[in-house]
Design a protein around this motif. Structure first.
Motif, PDB file in Angstrom:
ATOM      1  N   ARG A 155      13.175  41.796  18.435  1.00  0.00           N
ATOM      2  CA  ARG A 155      13.278  42.818  17.393  1.00  0.00           C
ATOM      3  C   ARG A 155      11.943  43.532  17.187  1.00  0.00           C
ATOM      4  O   ARG A 155      11.699  44.131  16.153  1.00  0.00           O
ATOM      5  N   ARG A 156      11.062  43.456  18.150  1.00  0.00           N
ATOM      6  CA  ARG A 156       9.797  44.192  18.205  1.00  0.00           C
ATOM      7  C   ARG A 156       8.795  43.765  17.132  1.00  0.00           C
ATOM      8  O   ARG A 156       7.999  44.576  16.636  1.00  0.00           O
ATOM      9  N   TYR A 157       8.836  42.518  16.757  1.00  0.00           N
ATOM     10  CA  TYR A 157       7.814  41.994  15.856  1.00  0.00           C
ATOM     11  C   TYR A 157       6.591  41.594  16.670  1.00  0.00           C
ATOM     12  O   TYR A 157       6.714  41.082  17.786  1.00  0.00           O
ATOM     13  N   LYS A 158       5.426  41.803  16.089  1.00  0.00           N
ATOM     14  CA  LYS A 158       4.195  41.337  16.698  1.00  0.00           C
ATOM     15  C   LYS A 158       3.892  39.952  16.144  1.00  0.00           C
ATOM     16  O   LYS A 158       3.844  39.757  14.918  1.00  0.00           O
ATOM     17  N   ILE A 159       3.689  38.989  17.030  1.00  0.00           N
ATOM     18  CA  ILE A 159       3.542  37.595  16.638  1.00  0.00           C
ATOM     19  C   ILE A 159       2.064  37.229  16.525  1.00  0.00           C
ATOM     20  O   ILE A 159       1.260  37.567  17.394  1.00  0.00           O
ATOM     21  N   PHE A 160       1.714  36.514  15.443  1.00  0.00           N
ATOM     22  CA  PHE A 160       0.364  35.988  15.245  1.00  0.00           C
ATOM     23  C   PHE A 160       0.484  34.476  15.037  1.00  0.00           C
ATOM     24  O   PHE A 160       1.322  34.016  14.251  1.00  0.00           O
ATOM     25  N   ARG A 172       4.946  40.614  12.152  1.00  0.00           N
ATOM     26  CA  ARG A 172       5.104  41.877  11.414  1.00  0.00           C
ATOM     27  C   ARG A 172       5.488  42.990  12.363  1.00  0.00           C
ATOM     28  O   ARG A 172       5.273  42.917  13.572  1.00  0.00           O
ATOM     29  N   LYS A 173       6.040  44.045  11.799  1.00  0.00           N
ATOM     30  CA  LYS A 173       6.301  45.276  12.536  1.00  0.00           C
ATOM     31  C   LYS A 173       6.320  46.437  11.543  1.00  0.00           C
ATOM     32  O   LYS A 173       6.442  46.237  10.334  1.00  0.00           O
ATOM     33  N   GLY A 174       6.184  47.633  12.081  1.00  0.00           N
ATOM     34  CA  GLY A 174       6.216  48.818  11.223  1.00  0.00           C
ATOM     35  C   GLY A 174       4.913  49.123  10.525  1.00  0.00           C
ATOM     36  O   GLY A 174       4.912  49.773   9.474  1.00  0.00           O
ATOM     37  N   ILE A 175       3.785  48.674  11.089  1.00  0.00           N
ATOM     38  CA  ILE A 175       2.492  48.989  10.475  1.00  0.00           C
ATOM     39  C   ILE A 175       2.255  50.490  10.437  1.00  0.00           C
ATOM     40  O   ILE A 175       1.501  51.007   9.604  1.00  0.00           O
ATOM     41  N   VAL A 176       2.963  51.221  11.340  1.00  0.00           N
ATOM     42  CA  VAL A 176       2.838  52.681  11.359  1.00  0.00           C
ATOM     43  C   VAL A 176       3.311  53.284  10.046  1.00  0.00           C
ATOM     44  O   VAL A 176       2.857  54.352   9.632  1.00  0.00           O
ATOM     45  N   HIS A 413       7.537  48.510   6.780  1.00  0.00           N
ATOM     46  CA  HIS A 413       6.553  47.489   7.128  1.00  0.00           C
ATOM     47  C   HIS A 413       7.140  46.136   6.750  1.00  0.00           C
ATOM     48  O   HIS A 413       7.186  45.758   5.569  1.00  0.00           O
ATOM     49  N   SER A 414       7.617  45.402   7.732  1.00  0.00           N
ATOM     50  CA  SER A 414       8.306  44.129   7.504  1.00  0.00           C
ATOM     51  C   SER A 414       7.420  42.978   7.967  1.00  0.00           C
ATOM     52  O   SER A 414       6.771  43.063   9.023  1.00  0.00           O
ATOM     53  N   GLN A 415       7.439  41.887   7.192  1.00  0.00           N
ATOM     54  CA  GLN A 415       6.627  40.714   7.496  1.00  0.00           C
ATOM     55  C   GLN A 415       7.489  39.452   7.405  1.00  0.00           C
ATOM     56  O   GLN A 415       8.322  39.335   6.500  1.00  0.00           O
ATOM     57  N   ILE A 416       7.263  38.532   8.326  1.00  0.00           N
ATOM     58  CA  ILE A 416       7.993  37.261   8.358  1.00  0.00           C
ATOM     59  C   ILE A 416       6.997  36.126   8.574  1.00  0.00           C
ATOM     60  O   ILE A 416       6.109  36.213   9.431  1.00  0.00           O
ATOM     61  N   TRP A 417       7.168  35.056   7.769  1.00  0.00           N
ATOM     62  CA  TRP A 417       6.360  33.847   7.909  1.00  0.00           C
ATOM     63  C   TRP A 417       7.268  32.685   8.298  1.00  0.00           C
ATOM     64  O   TRP A 417       8.461  32.656   7.927  1.00  0.00           O
ATOM     65  N   ALA A 418       6.718  31.758   9.013  1.00  0.00           N
ATOM     66  CA  ALA A 418       7.484  30.560   9.383  1.00  0.00           C
ATOM     67  C   ALA A 418       6.549  29.346   9.385  1.00  0.00           C
ATOM     68  O   ALA A 418       5.370  29.452   9.746  1.00  0.00           O
TER      69      ALA A 418
END
Length: 466
Positions: A155-160, A172-176, A413-418
């Motif tokens: 889903r095009r999230y950038k993983i950290f 996260r994604k949508g930093i633009v 701008h969406s963010q996900i934590w796990a």
């Protein structure tokens, strides 16, 4: 300067800095103030469009009399005292543009850039209680970070993640979408700068030129204080002017065939212009705006051809009529008046008492006062409005940035934590817009994590959506 004086000066600057940051800057970046300034700019811009700009003193006296005043207060005196006859060059309008641009710039540096900087930073959640603060969170009995990562990447999230801690993840994604508002502000400031630069360096001229004549731009009616003079090493020739009429006799369109000539009279550009199709040369634009009748060519008996100028008559708003007087005796003791309404070449002949004695068309002859009068041609004249506005490319660039920024702002701008801890997988997230779509996306991810991979049925222990 003593040490004490230096200390006092530093204290003064420090006090000024505190006043600027604590008192002035919050007012300058206030959203309500920005909206008020924006509406004021729009209102005065409308005023500058409705009220004719750059006209003569007599024009405003005739069209905006004191009795009765338009709307009860708008008179020629109010227009010229306030500056509504040149709105875009008044000190108060330019000050309003500068203040609005300063407000946008201050807001960009104090709010938008820090928001972007904060959005680019990330942090990991290392305790289950941290997930309770999120708008959307879930606790799963099964699942792992290794199975969650490809679902997020799909889903095009950038993983950290941290190499030394393999049980935590941030995506996260949508930093633009956070950059979009900054681009919008830059675009608006660019538009304001272009408008100011065009106002200070632009000029407007008007010319009424007979068909076949050559002219240089001279009749400048409005110019900014920094406007450059128009070069005299080129000129413009009106090769031909004509009008297309409708079957009912109304004007359909009028055209001017223009040639740009260099100092030796050589043609270097040519275009037929009409309304909304101007000629552009060296940053100067020639618009087709008006028309008239310049002259009439006549012959009396077997005389040489005379080209007599025609003048527009004052008809007190009952239509446009051009007229000239043609002598019928060598000593100019008698003559007739020739009138025309348009370039369809129908002319009316009146005697000295004002009686209509004949109607004729160009190319025809008529007997008047004992002589043969032949009208060979009616020569039209084109009304050109000439503008130079160096700020237009800057304004166009600003609009392009504005549209780009608006499109970018639609990205969420969406963010996900796990967190994986004690045989439990904690997943949570938040977004700044499109909340429903984000919730559905997270639920789809949880469903895929919950899909059975063995005979044992996994389950979600807790789930929170608020």
């Amino acid at each position: 300067m003593t040490l004490n004086d230096t200390s006092k000066q530093l204290n003064s600057w420090s006090a000024f800095g505190r006043f600027f940051r604590q008192e002035f800057l919050p007012v300058l970046t206030n959203l309500r103030l920005a909206i008020v300034m924006f509406l004021a700019i729009a209102l005065f811009s409308i005023t500058g469009t409705v009220i004719e700009q750059g006209q003569s003193h007599a024009f405003y006296q005739a069209n905006y009399p004191e009795h009765p005043a338009l709307f009860g207060f708008l008179t020629w005196k109010v227009i010229q005292v306030v500056g509504l006859d040149h709105v875009y060059r008044t000190w108060w309008f330019l000050s309003l543009l500068i203040l609005f641009g300063t407000s946008l710039t201050a807001c960009t540096f104090t709010r938008q850039l820090p928001a972007l900087k904060a959005a680019r930073r990330w942090k990991f959640y290392e305790e289950p209680r941290q997930f309770q603060k999120l708008a959307l969170s879930a606790e799963l009995e099964t699942g792992s970070l290794s199975s969650l990562t490809p679902l997020l990447q799909k889903r095009r999230y950038k993983i950290f993640s941290e190499p030394e801690k393999d049980n935590i993840l941030y995506a996260r994604k949508g930093i633009v979408g956070r950059i979009g508002p900054i681009i919008v502000h830059i675009g608006m400031v660019t538009i304001l700068l272009g408008a100011i630069w065009g106002t200070m360096t632009g000029l407007m001229a008007q010319e009424m030129v007979a068909s076949g004549d050559t002219f240089q731009v001279q009749n400048i009616i409005d110019a900014g204080p920094l406007a450059a003079s128009i070069s005299k090493d080129w000129s413009v020739k009106v090769n031909r002017f004509w009008i297309d009429y409708t079957p009912k006799g109304g004007i359909d369109q009028f055209y001017s065939d223009l040639s740009v000539l260099d100092s030796q009279g050589k043609e270097i550009d040519r275009k037929t212009i009409f309304v909304n199709q101007p000629l552009r040369y060296r940053g100067i634009t020639f618009y087709q705006t008006d028309w008239g009748i310049a002259a009439v060519r006549v012959r009396i008996n077997k005389s040489p051809i005379f080209e007599l100028p025609m003048t527009q008559l004052n008809t007190k708003n009952s239509g446009r009529i051009w007229g000239t007087w043609i002598p019928t005796k060598p000593d100019l003791s008698a003559g007739v008046s020739l009138l025309a309404r348009d370039l369809q070449k129908t002319l009316l002949i009146y005697d000295s008492t004002g009686k209509l004695i004949n109607t004729m068309r160009a190319g025809m002859s008529a007997e008047v006062n004992g002589v043969t009068l032949k009208v060979l041609d009616v020569i039209g004249s084109t009304g050109l409005q000439i503008k130079s506005d160096p700020g237009i490319p800057i304004v166009y660039a600003g609009f392009a940035l504005l549209m780009l920024g608006v499109v970018m702002s639609y990205f969420s701008h969406s963010q996900i934590w796990a967190l994986q801890k004690d045989d439990r997988l904690y997943v949570g997230g938040k977004t700044n817009r499109a909340q429903v779509a984000f919730e559905q996306e997270v639920l789809d991810i949880l469903d895929q994590l919950n899909s059975p991979t063995s005979s044992e049925e996994p389950s979600i222990l807790t789930e929170k959506i608020s």
